[in-house]
Design an enzyme around this catalytic site. Structure first.
Site, short mmCIF file in Angstrom:
data_model
loop_
_atom_site.label_atom_id
_atom_site.label_comp_id
_atom_site.label_asym_id
_atom_site.label_seq_id
_atom_site.Cartn_x
_atom_site.Cartn_y
_atom_site.Cartn_z
N ILE A 27 0.84 -1.21 0.00
CA ILE A 27 0.00 0.00 0.00
C ILE A 27 0.87 1.25 0.00
CG2 ILE A 27 -1.62 1.30 1.47
CD1 ILE A 27 -2.73 -1.50 2.28
N ASP A 93 7.00 2.62 -1.46
CA ASP A 93 7.00 1.49 -0.52
C ASP A 93 6.77 1.98 0.91
OD1 ASP A 93 7.19 -1.25 -0.40
OD2 ASP A 93 9.37 -1.36 -0.51
N TRP A 152 10.53 -2.08 8.36
CA TRP A 152 9.95 -1.40 7.20
C TRP A 152 10.42 0.04 7.04
CZ3 TRP A 152 7.91 2.36 10.02
CH2 TRP A 152 7.33 2.05 11.26
N ASN A 153 11.24 0.54 7.93
CA ASN A 153 11.53 1.98 7.84
C ASN A 153 12.64 2.34 6.84
OD1 ASN A 153 13.37 0.77 9.54
ND2 ASN A 153 13.50 2.50 10.95
N PRO A 177 12.42 -9.14 3.59
CA PRO A 177 12.05 -7.78 3.97
C PRO A 177 10.80 -7.80 4.85
CG PRO A 177 11.83 -8.12 1.58
CD PRO A 177 12.10 -9.44 2.19
N SER A 178 10.51 -6.64 5.44
CA SER A 178 9.24 -6.52 6.17
C SER A 178 8.09 -6.72 5.19
CB SER A 178 9.15 -5.14 6.79
OG SER A 178 7.82 -4.87 7.17
N SER A 229 11.77 -4.98 16.25
CA SER A 229 11.42 -4.54 17.60
C SER A 229 12.03 -5.47 18.65
CB SER A 229 9.90 -4.52 17.75
OG SER A 229 9.42 -5.84 17.55
N GLU A 250 19.46 -5.70 15.76
CA GLU A 250 19.31 -4.23 15.72
C GLU A 250 17.88 -3.93 16.10
OE1 GLU A 250 21.39 -1.93 15.38
OE2 GLU A 250 23.15 -2.95 14.59
N CYS A 284 14.82 4.07 14.40
CA CYS A 284 15.07 3.34 15.65
C CYS A 284 15.90 4.13 16.65
CB CYS A 284 15.78 2.04 15.32
SG CYS A 284 17.24 2.32 14.32
N GLU A 381 8.74 2.80 23.32
CA GLU A 381 9.07 3.25 21.96
C GLU A 381 7.77 3.48 21.20
OE1 GLU A 381 10.63 0.39 19.07
OE2 GLU A 381 12.11 1.87 18.49
N GLY A 454 19.96 -4.36 21.52
CA GLY A 454 20.58 -5.22 20.53
C GLY A 454 21.87 -5.88 20.93
N GLU A 458 26.46 -3.19 13.30
CA GLU A 458 26.45 -3.14 11.85
C GLU A 458 27.44 -2.06 11.41
OE1 GLU A 458 22.03 -3.00 10.88
OE2 GLU A 458 22.64 -4.95 10.06
P1 NAD Z 1 8.97 -6.09 13.84
O1 NAD Z 1 9.77 -6.58 14.97
O2 NAD Z 1 7.50 -6.15 13.92
O3 NAD Z 1 9.37 -6.88 12.51
C1 NAD Z 1 10.69 -6.92 12.03
C2 NAD Z 1 10.83 -8.07 11.07
O4 NAD Z 1 10.77 -9.30 11.78
C3 NAD Z 1 9.75 -8.15 10.00
O5 NAD Z 1 10.34 -8.53 8.77
C4 NAD Z 1 8.85 -9.26 10.51
O6 NAD Z 1 8.14 -9.94 9.50
C5 NAD Z 1 9.85 -10.18 11.16
N1 NAD Z 1 9.34 -11.07 12.21
C6 NAD Z 1 8.28 -10.88 13.03
N2 NAD Z 1 8.15 -11.91 13.88
C7 NAD Z 1 9.15 -12.79 13.60
C8 NAD Z 1 9.56 -14.04 14.15
N3 NAD Z 1 8.93 -14.61 15.17
N4 NAD Z 1 10.65 -14.64 13.63
C9 NAD Z 1 11.35 -14.07 12.62
N5 NAD Z 1 11.00 -12.90 12.05
C10 NAD Z 1 9.91 -12.24 12.54
O7 NAD Z 1 9.48 -4.60 13.58
P2 NAD Z 1 8.92 -3.51 12.55
O8 NAD Z 1 7.59 -3.04 13.05
O9 NAD Z 1 9.02 -4.02 11.16
O10 NAD Z 1 10.00 -2.35 12.70
C11 NAD Z 1 9.99 -1.42 13.73
C12 NAD Z 1 10.97 -1.82 14.82
O11 NAD Z 1 12.26 -2.01 14.27
C13 NAD Z 1 11.13 -0.75 15.87
O12 NAD Z 1 11.17 -1.32 17.16
C14 NAD Z 1 12.46 -0.13 15.54
O13 NAD Z 1 13.10 0.51 16.61
C15 NAD Z 1 13.22 -1.30 15.03
N6 NAD Z 1 14.34 -0.85 14.19
C16 NAD Z 1 15.62 -0.98 14.64
C17 NAD Z 1 16.69 -0.53 13.88
C18 NAD Z 1 18.11 -0.65 14.36
O14 NAD Z 1 19.01 -0.58 13.54
N7 NAD Z 1 18.37 -0.82 15.64
C19 NAD Z 1 16.44 0.03 12.63
C20 NAD Z 1 15.13 0.14 12.19
C21 NAD Z 1 14.09 -0.31 12.97
#
Ligand code: NAD
Length: 484
Positions: A27, A93, A152-153, A177-178, A229, A250, A284, A381, A454, A458
């Site tokens: 979307i 995206d 996804w960010n 990817p997300s 997360s 991360e 993040c 967060e 974390g 990286e």
């Molecule tokens: P999320 O944790 O919901 O999902 C991240 C990824 O993990 C997605 O691809 C998802 O499909 C996958 N996933 C979910 N459950 C899983 C499982 N049980 N096993 C394996 N993979 C699984 O996070 P989000 O909503 O996509 O992103 C936002 C979060 O990411 C925030 O908490 C943000 O702070 C963090 N983030 C961290 C960094 C960093 O470098 N530290 C960078 C960007 C985002």
């Protein structure tokens, strides 16, 4: 469909589809329009991706470092040549303004490919002389098949920040990817093949958390690098531990930014804006707890409000726009719910606070002041454009409060007192710290978190240690002495 790829997955150098997988609608957050329809990977697709990564890895690792590096650097050049096209895709995206994606996404992915491509030829072990002429040499070896799982960010950046060091060390990768932003990583895979990577070295499969989970537990996988997360990180880390796999995590943050009364206020306000509202707050490392020393609170808040009123919110494809929509309706609702919490817990809403009328998932950049340490908006967060401003009196007090969080991703300080800046940074419990700036993450520098934010780092030369391991070879030049 505006951005329909040839198929959902990219495996062994080609697009692959299996329409029996769960549908994923992509979307465009600015309008709510569906721009592509994909399918989550079935077990068959997961198996195909891992098998092709496994088969390709040894051929890739056997190439010389110079050859592997050349492929990565060629991929960097292709990404830069196509920056505009890739940035437009990234904007569709994620909803992030084109003004941002043109300078922060494919370009940062290209930086990672170029940096690690440059290191590849010099990745070696060492010679360790011992007594009596014996010696040890170490061989830096690839881990094998690595899995990358993205948030996804920053979809393009994450695909490259994980892929580039992994490939530099001679590993192959399956990247997931997300499910919210599945398009850009497919382009990274295409570009790597075009640059000369052997088929199967970098594969992309789509899917929800269950697909990620099935990758993590597969015995063919040696390493998992997740950006996501903390709750997901806990699950992935635990699952990887069961198979004794290497991990990089991360994860999220609730980072502090401290502004002392001797700071340059314009710079501090700029840092607070960058550290809270870039990418509509979906970063993040954001410094979402802004501690402002009492003497400059009014000046800081009034200048912040003035500058926020000039933010240009709107069509992210308009290059004048610098504040776009949230990535999804769900993420917008989460952030709006936190705003309600902030109001009900007694924080002072200084600016913003509302959804922006119209189609798309837009909300206003929002600032709360008079926030206290125990309020939900100061503890959790939010991952949206919501800044909390907290007051403080003394250095000792603010450092203790800044560290009073389970997270430890980033932290920043604004002051013109040189020794105080370094004292504060030495006391921060965070992986990535800033003095008189905020949120820069150049590929040359390590990036990552402490505490719940974390494990591992990286970027930089340190990432090499997270994608390779040393084999120790003891060489005896003498007779072997045994006790009996
Ligand atoms: P999320 O944790 O919901 O999902 C991240 C990824 O993990 C997605 O691809 C998802 O499909 C996958 N996933 C979910 N459950 C899983 C499982 N049980 N096993 C394996 N993979 C699984 O996070 P989000 O909503 O996509 O992103 C936002 C979060 O990411 C925030 O908490 C943000 O702070 C963090 N983030 C961290 C960094 C960093 O470098 N530290 C960078 C960007 C985002």
């Amino acid at each position: 469909m505006k951005f329909q790829p040839k198929a959902s997955h990219f495996i062994n150098g080609a697009y692959v589809e299996d329409t029996s997988g769960t549908p994923i609608d992509v979307i465009y957050p600015a309008t709510g329009e569906v721009i592509a329809k994909l399918h989550s990977a079935t077990p068959g697709i997961v198996n195909q991706a891992l098998s092709s990564a496994k088969a390709a890895q040894s051929e890739w690792a056997a190439m010389s470092g110079t050859e592997r590096g050349r492929v990565l650097r060629r991929a960097a050049d292709i990404m830069r040549d196509r920056n505009r096209e890739l940035s437009i895709l990234e904007t569709y995206d994620t909803g992030k303004p084109l003004q941002e994606t043109l300078v922060a996404d494919a370009t940062s992915g290209a930086d990672a490919l170029e940096y690690f491509g440059g290191l590849t030829a010099s990745l070696t072990g060492e010679h360790i002389p011992l007594g009596g002429g014996d010696f040890v040499y170490t061989i830096r070896e690839a881990l094998g098949v690595c899995v990358g799982i993205g948030a996804w960010n920053y979809p393009t950046q994450i695909a490259c920040w994980k892929g580039a060091p992994a490939l530099a060390c001679g590993n192959s990768m399956v990247f997931k990817p997300s499910e919210t932003t599945p398009l850009s990583a497919l382009k990274v895979a295409e570009i790597l093949i075009e640059a000369g990577a052997p088929k199967g070295v970098y594969n992309v499969i789509q899917g929800y958390g269950d697909v990620g989970a099935s990758l993590v537990t597969d015995p063919r996988v040696a390493k998992v690098s997740l950006t996501g997360s903390v709750p997901t990180g806990r699950k992935v880390y635990a699952a990887a531990a069961d198979g004794m796999k290497h991990v990089t995590m991360e994860l999220g943050g609730k980072s502090p930014m401290i502004v002392f009364d001797d700071a340059d206020i314009e710079n501090a306000v700029s840092g607070a804006i960058l550290g809270n509202f870039y990418s509509s707050g979906q970063v993040c490392s954001n410094g979402t707890r802004v501690f402002v020393q009492k003497g400059i609170k009014d000046a800081f808040l009034s200048r912040l409000s003035e500058r926020l009123s000039t933010a240009k919110i709107g069509d992210p494809l308009d290059e004048e726009v610098n504040f776009g929509p949230m990535v999804s309706e769900n993420q917008m609702k989460i952030a709006l719910a936190y705003i309600e919490k902030g109001k009900s817990e007694g924080a002072w809403l200084v600016s913003g606070g509302n959804r922006v009328d119209g189609e798309g998932y837009y909300m206003q950049p929002t600032v709360f002041a008079d926030v206290t340490d125990d309020m939900t908006i100061a503890r959790e967060e939010i991952f949206g454009p919501v800044m909390s401003v907290l007051d403080f009196d003394t250095e000792e007090e603010v450092l203790a409060r800044a560290n009073d969080t389970e997270f430890g991703l980033a932290a920043g300080v604004f002051t013109n007192d040189l020794t105080r800046a370094h004292r504060i940074v030495a006391g921060f419990e965070a992986g990535t710290c800033y003095i008189n700036t905020y949120n820069l993450a150049p590929v040359e520098a390590p990036f990552g978190g402490s505490k719940m934010s974390g494990v591992g780092r990286e970027n930089s030369k340190l990432a090499i240690n997270h994608f390779s391991e040393m084999k120790t070879v003891y060489v005896s030049m003498n007779d072997v002495e045994a006790p009996y």
